[in-house]
Structure formats: C-alpha cells, structure tokens
Motif scaffolding. Structure first.
Motif, PDB file in Angstrom:
ATOM      1  N   ARG A  86       5.420   3.038  35.073  1.00 48.06           N
ATOM      2  CA  ARG A  86       3.954   3.042  35.544  1.00 48.06           C
ATOM      3  C   ARG A  86       3.644   2.861  36.884  1.00 48.06           C
ATOM      4  NH1 ARG A  86       4.324  -0.631  30.948  1.00 48.06           N
ATOM      5  NH2 ARG A  86       4.504  -2.310  32.464  1.00 48.06           N
ATOM      6  N   ALA A  87       4.541   2.330  37.917  1.00 46.15           N
ATOM      7  CA  ALA A  87       4.550   2.424  39.399  1.00 46.15           C
ATOM      8  C   ALA A  87       4.462   3.799  39.904  1.00 46.15           C
ATOM      9  CB  ALA A  87       5.430   1.305  39.915  1.00 46.15           C
ATOM     10  N   PHE A  88       5.586   4.635  39.195  1.00 48.89           N
ATOM     11  CA  PHE A  88       5.879   5.823  39.887  1.00 48.89           C
ATOM     12  C   PHE A  88       4.880   7.058  39.620  1.00 48.89           C
ATOM     13  CE2 PHE A  88       8.566  10.072  39.370  1.00 48.89           C
ATOM     14  CZ  PHE A  88       8.809   9.933  40.851  1.00 48.89           C
ATOM     15  N   LEU A  89       4.226   6.536  38.289  1.00 46.64           N
ATOM     16  CA  LEU A  89       3.320   7.799  37.790  1.00 46.64           C
ATOM     17  C   LEU A  89       2.285   8.232  38.896  1.00 46.64           C
ATOM     18  CD1 LEU A  89       2.255   9.607  35.482  1.00 46.64           C
ATOM     19  CD2 LEU A  89       1.004   7.892  34.483  1.00 46.64           C
ATOM     20  N   PRO A  90       1.444   7.310  39.424  1.00 47.45           N
ATOM     21  CA  PRO A  90       0.491   7.796  40.334  1.00 47.45           C
ATOM     22  C   PRO A  90       0.985   8.487  41.556  1.00 47.45           C
ATOM     23  CG  PRO A  90       0.495   5.566  40.486  1.00 47.45           C
ATOM     24  CD  PRO A  90       1.209   5.851  39.376  1.00 47.45           C
ATOM     25  N   VAL A  91       2.353   8.264  41.941  1.00 48.44           N
ATOM     26  CA  VAL A  91       3.169   8.759  43.106  1.00 48.44           C
ATOM     27  C   VAL A  91       3.389  10.124  42.658  1.00 48.44           C
ATOM     28  CG1 VAL A  91       5.115   8.695  44.513  1.00 48.44           C
ATOM     29  CG2 VAL A  91       4.230   6.584  43.869  1.00 48.44           C
ATOM     30  N   ALA A  92       3.969  10.338  41.551  1.00 51.81           N
ATOM     31  CA  ALA A  92       4.294  11.800  40.861  1.00 51.81           C
ATOM     32  C   ALA A  92       3.062  12.634  40.819  1.00 51.81           C
ATOM     33  CB  ALA A  92       4.869  11.607  39.511  1.00 51.81           C
ATOM     34  N   GLN A  93       2.023  12.038  40.374  1.00 52.69           N
ATOM     35  CA  GLN A  93       0.811  12.880  40.460  1.00 52.69           C
ATOM     36  C   GLN A  93       0.390  13.332  41.808  1.00 52.69           C
ATOM     37  OE1 GLN A  93      -1.509   9.908  38.297  1.00 52.69           O
ATOM     38  NE2 GLN A  93      -1.268  10.766  36.224  1.00 52.69           N
ATOM     39  N   GLU A  94       0.175  12.432  42.598  1.00 55.66           N
ATOM     40  CA  GLU A  94      -0.030  12.719  44.122  1.00 55.66           C
ATOM     41  C   GLU A  94       0.861  13.754  44.748  1.00 55.66           C
ATOM     42  OE1 GLU A  94      -2.460  12.957  47.244  1.00 55.66           O
ATOM     43  OE2 GLU A  94      -3.123  12.106  45.387  1.00 55.66           O
ATOM     44  N   THR A  95       2.064  13.582  44.500  1.00 57.16           N
ATOM     45  CA  THR A  95       3.069  14.637  44.873  1.00 57.16           C
ATOM     46  C   THR A  95       2.902  15.836  44.440  1.00 57.16           C
ATOM     47  OG1 THR A  95       4.778  13.012  45.112  1.00 57.16           O
ATOM     48  CG2 THR A  95       5.365  14.962  45.305  1.00 57.16           C
ATOM     49  N   ILE A  96       2.623  16.261  43.217  1.00 63.78           N
ATOM     50  CA  ILE A  96       2.360  17.419  42.644  1.00 63.78           C
ATOM     51  C   ILE A  96       1.200  18.074  43.203  1.00 63.78           C
ATOM     52  CG2 ILE A  96       1.749  18.616  40.582  1.00 63.78           C
ATOM     53  CD1 ILE A  96       3.416  16.436  38.650  1.00 63.78           C
ATOM     54  N   ARG A  97      -0.088  17.124  43.322  1.00 65.98           N
ATOM     55  CA  ARG A  97      -1.406  17.693  43.770  1.00 65.98           C
ATOM     56  C   ARG A  97      -1.027  18.171  45.491  1.00 65.98           C
ATOM     57  NH1 ARG A  97      -3.813  13.395  40.820  1.00 65.98           N
ATOM     58  NH2 ARG A  97      -3.604  12.090  42.616  1.00 65.98           N
ATOM     59  N   THR A  98      -0.293  17.321  46.003  1.00 63.62           N
ATOM     60  CA  THR A  98      -0.018  17.751  47.499  1.00 63.62           C
ATOM     61  C   THR A  98       0.804  19.112  47.637  1.00 63.62           C
ATOM     62  OG1 THR A  98       0.089  15.352  48.140  1.00 63.62           O
ATOM     63  CG2 THR A  98       1.389  17.027  49.708  1.00 63.62           C
ATOM     64  N   PHE A  99       1.708  19.278  46.770  1.00 65.15           N
ATOM     65  CA  PHE A  99       2.632  20.353  46.845  1.00 65.15           C
ATOM     66  C   PHE A  99       1.891  21.689  46.455  1.00 65.15           C
ATOM     67  CE2 PHE A  99       6.506  17.980  47.011  1.00 65.15           C
ATOM     68  CZ  PHE A  99       7.394  18.996  47.542  1.00 65.15           C
ATOM     69  N   HIS A 100       0.854  21.485  45.440  1.00 66.00           N
ATOM     70  CA  HIS A 100       0.008  22.775  45.141  1.00 66.00           C
ATOM     71  C   HIS A 100      -0.842  23.138  46.193  1.00 66.00           C
ATOM     72  CE1 HIS A 100       1.742  23.707  41.209  1.00 66.00           C
ATOM     73  NE2 HIS A 100       1.856  22.399  40.982  1.00 66.00           N
ATOM     74  N   SER A 101      -1.344  21.965  46.506  1.00 64.57           N
ATOM     75  CA  SER A 101      -2.369  22.296  47.634  1.00 64.57           C
ATOM     76  C   SER A 101      -1.961  22.909  48.749  1.00 64.57           C
ATOM     77  CB  SER A 101      -3.143  20.906  48.041  1.00 64.57           C
ATOM     78  OG  SER A 101      -4.005  20.899  49.215  1.00 64.57           O
ATOM     79  N   VAL A 102      -0.746  22.418  49.337  1.00 64.43           N
ATOM     80  CA  VAL A 102      -0.030  22.790  50.578  1.00 64.43           C
ATOM     81  C   VAL A 102       0.228  24.379  50.261  1.00 64.43           C
ATOM     82  CG1 VAL A 102       1.928  22.937  51.810  1.00 64.43           C
ATOM     83  CG2 VAL A 102       0.828  20.989  51.371  1.00 64.43           C
TER      84      VAL A 102
END
Length: 331
Positions: A62-78
């Motif tokens: 549960r602690a890692f889920l928002p980190v994973a979601q934000e990392t995915i968004r960042t990669f696709h945005s970049v």
C-alpha cells in the motif's frame, strides 16, 4: 528494475486478481506471477499477501502503490515530451555553406525547397572561414549538407565513393572596381578609375606595367585559391594588396568605396553593375572566373529527410539561374 513490473503491480492492485491482471497485461498467469516476484525481490519486501482471496496489498504494498503510479506517469510523460522534441529534429537539416552563397542563393533556393517540404526545419552552421573547414564539418558529421562553389582549379577533397553531389547552377566571378579610386589609392600610381568606353583598371595596369590596388581573399578561401591559379595561368600583373577578407560581401563594400580591384560574384553585384557604382575592370572575358554551385551530402546518412530534400533539389536546381539540378551519378 523494469517499467513493466510496476505496470503489472498497479494492474494487480486494481483487479485484486492474478488471473485477471495477467489477462489484462496479455501474459500468462505464471509469467505475470514471476514478474511480481521479481519486483518484490528487487525492492526486498513483500507487496502482495498471497494468503487471502482476493489478493490484497501488504502494508509495504500500500505504501509503494502511489510511488509506482507516479513513476509510471513520469516515465510516460518524459517519453511523450522527448518524442515531441525529437519529431522536429527528424525534419531538421544543418547546412554548411560558403558565406556568399548564404546571401546570393540559399534564401531563394530554400524557399523553393520548402514549397515541397513545408515542415522542413533548416539550420546554418556559421561559416568557419574557408572551404577546408566547411568540408571538415561535413566529414565530421557536424552538418548534413554542404553548399559550395566548385571549380577544376580548387579540388573538393571528398571521396566520391562516400559523398554525393548535385549541380545546382553556375556563378561568374567578375573583376570589378569603383568608377573612381580613392585619391589616396590612386595618388602617385599613374592610375585612375576606368573611363567609360576605355580601358578597365586591370587592363590599364597591365598595359602600363603599374601595380593595381587589390582587394585580396587570401588563400584560405575558395575564390582566393582559384584566383591564384588563374593569375599563374594568364599574363602576370602586379598587385598591391590594400585589404584582405575571405568574405565577398565585405570586400564588395571596400570596392564600392574605391579601395581597388576585386573579383566579386555577379549575383552579388548585379545591381551595382546596373547602377554603375561598380564597373568591370577588364574588357577581357578571360579574367572572368566561371564556377558551378554544388550541394554535397554523405552517402551514409541516416535521415530520411535528406533523401526527400535531394529528390526535390534535383527538380528545383537554382531557381534564379538553373531549371534543374544535375547529379554526379551516385544520387
């Protein structure tokens, strides 16, 4: 760590089912389970409680889920940002060109080319001061194309097995001078500007055996190298160097002010000749330097837009002078 592991984990958190998440990710359930386990091994924690149905996240999950979601968004945005910036570069071409051609030919020629390639973006590398330096820019890959004059007396040191060229037109370089020299230039030399219908300054200097005030290109420039060869081939004459510059447009200004004789491209001084602010310095057409205009490219390029421009350039040629371009047979 792989991006697909994060995407698998987020999908599993959304579906709470290994089988549905694997189906959504278009992999087998066993492969999907291995990838989740690889992510857990990389992080060093357990993300999914496998003891419950439906699958539930552990506190670490549960602690890692928002980190994973934000990392995915960042990669696709970049990736989207980089792709958007790369797209124009794929349509961008960098030129090296002898300075005079950037004034007399390149603007009109590129206008004609862009009529067929409207999304083409062009960049001009600043003139490096001589033909050898501009050739080096093409050899090193700093530029995609090289626009230059060509003449048998000035070899272009590019391997024809590795470089193609197009003939885009011709240019005649004329010996000219102002109608009257500056008094300080002509004083004591027995020279004045050419009289209408009489001998030109160059003809008069040769006939009188007098040194002619001369505006010099130097040997680093294309015109300077070609003219030195012509001077050797024709009847020698005495020159008194008044000023040196590799750039025709700047020597033209000194010629207009009466500093002396200069060879200048006809396309650069057409209006000067028509208005009489510059006049031919010799009635002998043998002093005219006739050159061609060439565009060079490497045969090992990786840009499709170079081929597109090459195809258009064959049809355009020099819009001011030539209806079509000619190739060296390798284009």
């Amino acid at each position: 760590m792989e991006l697909k592991w994060l995407e698998d984990f987020v999908m599993l958190a959304n579906t709470a089912s290994f089988s549905r998440a694997a189906q959504a990710r278009n992999v087998t359930q066993s492969a999907f389970s291995r990838r989740i386990k690889q992510l857990e091994n990389w992080l060093g924690v357990t993300l999914i409680s496998r003891a419950s149905l439906p699958a539930a996240l552990t506190p670490e999950g549960r602690a890692f889920l928002p980190v994973a979601q934000e990392t995915i968004r960042t990669f696709h945005s970049v990736r989207a940002t980089l792709a958007a910036s790369a797209a124009p570069r794929e349509r961008q071409l960098t030129f090296a060109a002898l300075h005079t051609l950037t004034v007399t030919m390149l603007p009109d020629w590129l206008t004609s080319v862009k009529a067929a390639l409207p999304d083409l973006v062009t960049t001009l590398l600043p003139d490096r001061g001589g033909i050898e330096a501009n050739v080096d820019a093409l050899l090193s890959g700093d530029v995609d194309l090289f626009l230059t004059y060509a003449h048998p007396l000035v070899p272009v040191l590019l391997d024809p097995e590795q470089f193609d060229w197009l003939h885009l037109g011709e240019e005649t370089v004329l010996p000219v001078t102002a109608p009257r020299l500056l008094p300080s230039v002509a004083q004591g030399r027995g020279l004045c500007g050419p009289e209408p219908g009489g001998l030109g300054l160059l003809d008069a200097a040769i006939e009188q055996g007098t040194a002619v005030p001369y505006l010099d290109y130097g040997l680093a420039s294309f015109f300077g190298t070609a003219l030195q060869q012509i001077f050797f081939e024709k009847k020698p004459f005495q020159r008194r160097n008044m000023h040196q510059n590799t750039i025709s447009a700047e020597l033209r200004i000194f010629a207009l002010k009466g500093w002396g004789l200069c060879w200048l491209p006809e396309s650069l001084i057409r209006e000067d000749l028509e208005q009489g602010t510059l006049v031919r310095a010799s009635a002998d057409p043998g002093w005219d330097l006739k050159t061609e205009i060439r565009l060079y490219r490497s045969r090992n390029h990786e840009k499709r837009v170079i081929d597109e421009l090459w195809s258009v350039a064959k049809k355009v040629g020099n819009p001011a002078r030539s209806p079509a371009a000619h190739t060296n047979g390798r284009a």
